[in-house]
Design a protein around this motif. Structure first.
Motif, PDB file in Angstrom:
ATOM      1  N   ALA A 243       0.833  -1.203   0.000  1.00  0.00           N
ATOM      2  CA  ALA A 243       0.000   0.000   0.000  1.00  0.00           C
ATOM      3  C   ALA A 243       0.868   1.254   0.000  1.00  0.00           C
ATOM      4  CB  ALA A 243      -0.923  -0.013   1.216  1.00  0.00           C
ATOM      5  N   ALA A 244       1.924   1.261   0.826  1.00  0.00           N
ATOM      6  CA  ALA A 244       2.812   2.421   0.840  1.00  0.00           C
ATOM      7  C   ALA A 244       3.532   2.574  -0.486  1.00  0.00           C
ATOM      8  CB  ALA A 244       3.822   2.277   1.984  1.00  0.00           C
ATOM      9  N   GLU A 245       3.930   1.481  -1.083  1.00  0.00           N
ATOM     10  CA  GLU A 245       4.588   1.553  -2.394  1.00  0.00           C
ATOM     11  C   GLU A 245       3.629   2.093  -3.455  1.00  0.00           C
ATOM     12  OE1 GLU A 245       7.613   1.152  -5.177  1.00  0.00           O
ATOM     13  OE2 GLU A 245       7.663   1.028  -2.985  1.00  0.00           O
ATOM     14  N   ARG A 246       2.390   1.680  -3.400  1.00  0.00           N
ATOM     15  CA  ARG A 246       1.403   2.173  -4.375  1.00  0.00           C
ATOM     16  C   ARG A 246       1.166   3.672  -4.202  1.00  0.00           C
ATOM     17  NH1 ARG A 246      -2.412  -0.554  -2.697  1.00  0.00           N
ATOM     18  NH2 ARG A 246      -2.005  -2.464  -3.870  1.00  0.00           N
ATOM     19  N   SER A 247       1.087   4.115  -2.963  1.00  0.00           N
ATOM     20  CA  SER A 247       0.860   5.545  -2.738  1.00  0.00           C
ATOM     21  C   SER A 247       2.050   6.386  -3.212  1.00  0.00           C
ATOM     22  CB  SER A 247       0.601   5.794  -1.246  1.00  0.00           C
ATOM     23  OG  SER A 247       1.740   5.422  -0.488  1.00  0.00           O
ATOM     24  N   ARG A 248       3.278   5.889  -3.022  1.00  0.00           N
ATOM     25  CA  ARG A 248       4.441   6.631  -3.490  1.00  0.00           C
ATOM     26  C   ARG A 248       4.471   6.712  -5.011  1.00  0.00           C
ATOM     27  NH1 ARG A 248       7.117   3.771   0.698  1.00  0.00           N
ATOM     28  NH2 ARG A 248       7.885   2.255  -0.818  1.00  0.00           N
ATOM     29  N   GLN A 249       4.154   5.627  -5.671  1.00  0.00           N
ATOM     30  CA  GLN A 249       4.151   5.642  -7.131  1.00  0.00           C
ATOM     31  C   GLN A 249       3.069   6.572  -7.673  1.00  0.00           C
ATOM     32  OE1 GLN A 249       6.385   4.273  -9.002  1.00  0.00           O
ATOM     33  NE2 GLN A 249       7.455   3.169  -7.344  1.00  0.00           N
ATOM     34  N   LEU A 250       1.876   6.571  -7.053  1.00  0.00           N
ATOM     35  CA  LEU A 250       0.812   7.470  -7.507  1.00  0.00           C
ATOM     36  C   LEU A 250       1.186   8.925  -7.281  1.00  0.00           C
ATOM     37  CD1 LEU A 250      -2.354   5.520  -6.256  1.00  0.00           C
ATOM     38  CD2 LEU A 250      -1.532   5.735  -8.599  1.00  0.00           C
ATOM     39  N   GLU A 251       1.823   9.223  -6.169  1.00  0.00           N
ATOM     40  CA  GLU A 251       2.262  10.590  -5.911  1.00  0.00           C
ATOM     41  C   GLU A 251       3.310  11.032  -6.918  1.00  0.00           C
ATOM     42  OE1 GLU A 251       4.045  13.257  -2.215  1.00  0.00           O
ATOM     43  OE2 GLU A 251       3.642  11.111  -1.976  1.00  0.00           O
ATOM     44  N   LEU A 252       4.233  10.130  -7.281  1.00  0.00           N
ATOM     45  CA  LEU A 252       5.244  10.463  -8.280  1.00  0.00           C
ATOM     46  C   LEU A 252       4.607  10.722  -9.639  1.00  0.00           C
ATOM     47  CD1 LEU A 252       8.218  10.724  -9.066  1.00  0.00           C
ATOM     48  CD2 LEU A 252       8.291   8.251  -9.403  1.00  0.00           C
ATOM     49  N   LEU A 253       3.643   9.895 -10.035  1.00  0.00           N
ATOM     50  CA  LEU A 253       2.952  10.118 -11.301  1.00  0.00           C
ATOM     51  C   LEU A 253       2.156  11.412 -11.283  1.00  0.00           C
ATOM     52  CD1 LEU A 253       1.703   6.482 -12.059  1.00  0.00           C
ATOM     53  CD2 LEU A 253       3.568   7.706 -13.174  1.00  0.00           C
ATOM     54  N   ARG A 254       1.570  11.758 -10.139  1.00  0.00           N
ATOM     55  CA  ARG A 254       0.804  12.996 -10.028  1.00  0.00           C
ATOM     56  C   ARG A 254       1.717  14.214 -10.179  1.00  0.00           C
ATOM     57  NH1 ARG A 254      -0.581  12.416  -5.280  1.00  0.00           N
ATOM     58  NH2 ARG A 254      -2.257  10.916  -5.686  1.00  0.00           N
ATOM     59  N   MET A 256       4.585  14.253 -11.784  1.00  0.00           N
ATOM     60  CA  MET A 256       5.079  14.308 -13.156  1.00  0.00           C
ATOM     61  C   MET A 256       4.015  14.815 -14.128  1.00  0.00           C
ATOM     62  SD  MET A 256       7.195  10.709 -13.252  1.00  0.00           S
ATOM     63  CE  MET A 256       7.493  10.859 -15.014  1.00  0.00           C
ATOM     64  N   GLY A 257       2.747  14.523 -13.858  1.00  0.00           N
ATOM     65  CA  GLY A 257       1.685  14.962 -14.763  1.00  0.00           C
ATOM     66  C   GLY A 257       1.193  16.377 -14.515  1.00  0.00           C
ATOM     67  N   SER A 258       1.483  16.955 -13.367  1.00  0.00           N
ATOM     68  CA  SER A 258       1.018  18.309 -13.063  1.00  0.00           C
ATOM     69  C   SER A 258       1.863  19.341 -13.801  1.00  0.00           C
ATOM     70  CB  SER A 258       1.075  18.563 -11.552  1.00  0.00           C
ATOM     71  OG  SER A 258       2.414  18.457 -11.102  1.00  0.00           O
ATOM     72  N   LYS A 259       1.235  20.447 -14.258  1.00  0.00           N
ATOM     73  CA  LYS A 259       1.948  21.507 -14.962  1.00  0.00           C
ATOM     74  C   LYS A 259       2.720  22.409 -14.002  1.00  0.00           C
ATOM     75  CE  LYS A 259      -1.438  21.653 -18.707  1.00  0.00           C
ATOM     76  NZ  LYS A 259      -2.376  22.504 -19.474  1.00  0.00           N
ATOM     77  N   LYS A 260       2.260  22.558 -12.785  1.00  0.00           N
ATOM     78  CA  LYS A 260       2.932  23.396 -11.804  1.00  0.00           C
ATOM     79  C   LYS A 260       4.081  22.626 -11.180  1.00  0.00           C
ATOM     80  CE  LYS A 260       2.072  26.207  -7.709  1.00  0.00           C
ATOM     81  NZ  LYS A 260       1.055  26.623  -6.700  1.00  0.00           N
ATOM     82  N   PRO A 261       5.312  23.129 -11.289  1.00  0.00           N
ATOM     83  CA  PRO A 261       6.442  22.381 -10.722  1.00  0.00           C
ATOM     84  C   PRO A 261       6.376  22.352  -9.199  1.00  0.00           C
ATOM     85  CG  PRO A 261       7.161  24.543 -11.427  1.00  0.00           C
ATOM     86  CD  PRO A 261       5.721  24.411 -11.899  1.00  0.00           C
ATOM     87  N   VAL A 262       6.879  21.294  -8.644  1.00  0.00           N
ATOM     88  CA  VAL A 262       6.907  21.134  -7.196  1.00  0.00           C
ATOM     89  C   VAL A 262       8.143  21.859  -6.655  1.00  0.00           C
ATOM     90  CG1 VAL A 262       7.013  19.474  -5.312  1.00  0.00           C
ATOM     91  CG2 VAL A 262       5.749  18.917  -7.403  1.00  0.00           C
ATOM     92  N   LEU A 263       7.925  22.737  -5.686  1.00  0.00           N
ATOM     93  CA  LEU A 263       9.001  23.544  -5.115  1.00  0.00           C
ATOM     94  C   LEU A 263       9.363  22.988  -3.741  1.00  0.00           C
ATOM     95  CD1 LEU A 263      10.866  25.996  -5.246  1.00  0.00           C
ATOM     96  CD2 LEU A 263       9.021  27.358  -4.226  1.00  0.00           C
TER      97      LEU A 263
END
Length: 327
Positions: A243-254, A256-263
């Motif tokens: 479950a933790a691995e799935r949440s980390r992968q989904l957060e990484l994909l989110r 990468m797909g967002s237009k606003k860069p993460v600061l």
């Protein structure tokens, strides 16, 4: 008829008696040569040549009679030897044989010599010889001294010397492996807190398990230190919390797909602080160089003024001389 039968019976009885006497006593022209240790008897008497010709029953009977007589003589000589009862009074009678005199040939061929080993070949080529071990008692030892106590004392000294050499090697390897040469270790009790911490870390990681099974100090961290002195990297297990691995992968994909860069605010603040410190250090370095230049110019000004004053004083010294000539 009856009288003939009686004579035959008497003749047969006489022959049997003579046969008994002949079985005990044997007469030979030449005495036999005996080797009682090997149960050997050699007959030097020549057999009758006429009786031994051919292969009939007469020849066999003569050979049997000759063997029987020689065996009787050998057995009679054995009965003359001292004997004793084996296994007690009820045991068999055993004769004590003397040492053998004849050297009998071998029944089997002699064994072949063992081929030399590789070490024996090398030792023969290099001339290495086996040395005899010395006696267990040391030469010149004090008889009043306890040798076991001396051996224990020498062993303790060797162990202490090896431990000191090991610590020296560890300190030398630690100094050679670090970029900045480390301060020497003082085993005299004058270490500060940082040096004691460094010595404890070096001693802990010197074992084969990197200090994993060594007892910890009261205020020491539970995590064993690394050889380089930095933080030890931790990796997630291959089979862990899905479950933790799935949440980390989904957060990484989110992300990468967002237009606003993460600061990363912490990283940005640290970068800004490092940049300001570098600019302040460069400015301070420039100010120090300018102060050094001004100080040098100030030191050179009195010399220049002295030269000018010396040039001005020359006409004043020549005026009295010129006035006197004119007057």
């Amino acid at each position: 008829m009856a009288a003939v039968r009686v004579e035959e019976v008497l003749a047969a009885a006489e022959e049997q008696e003579a046969e008994k006497r002949r079985s005990i006593t044997v007469e030979k022209e030449l005495e036999l040569e005996y080797d009682l240790g090997n149960l050997l008897a050699v007959d030097p008497n020549p057999p009758p040549a006429a009786a031994l010709r051919g292969a009939g029953p007469r020849r066999e009977a003569l050979l049997r009679a000759l063997a029987r007589d020689n065996t009787q003589l050998l057995v009679s000589r054995l009965w003359e030897l001292p004997a004793e009862r084996a296994g007690g009074a009820g045991g068999p009678l055993v004769a004590q044989l003397p040492e053998p005199t004849f050297r009998l040939p071998r029944e089997k061929p002699p064994p072949k010599p063992r081929p030399p080993t590789r070490w024996e070949q090398v030792a023969r080529l290099k001339g290495i010889r086996r040395k005899k071990k010395t006696s267990l008692v040391p030469a010149g030892a004090d008889p009043e001294e306890d040798q076991f106590a001396r051996l224990r004392r020498e062993k303790r000294e060797r162990v202490a010397r090896n431990e000191l050499n090991r610590l020296r090697n560890l300190a030398r390897a630690h100094r050679a492996g670090s970029a900045v040469p480390a301060a020497p270790l003082h085993p005299t009790g004058h270490q500060d807190r940082d040096e004691l911490r460094r010595v404890a870390r070096v001693a802990r990681v010197s074992t084969a398990s990197l200090g994993r099974f060594q007892p910890r100090l009261p205020k020491e961290s539970a995590e064993p230190p690394s050889r380089s002195g930095g933080k030890k990297r931790r990796f997630e297990p291959l089979l862990g919390n899905l479950a933790a691995e799935r949440s980390r992968q989904l957060e990484l994909l989110r992300d990468m797909g967002s237009k606003k860069p993460v600061l990363d605010i912490t990283r940005a603040v640290n970068k800004q602080l490092r940049q300001e410190e570098a600019e302040a250090a460069a400015a301070n370095k420039g100010k120090k160089q300018s102060k050094r230049g001004k100080r040098g110019r100030r030191q050179q000004r009195p010399g220049r003024s002295g030269k000018k004053s010396g040039g001005r004083r020359q006409p004043q010294q020549q005026k009295p001389a010129g006035g006197g000539a004119g007057g």
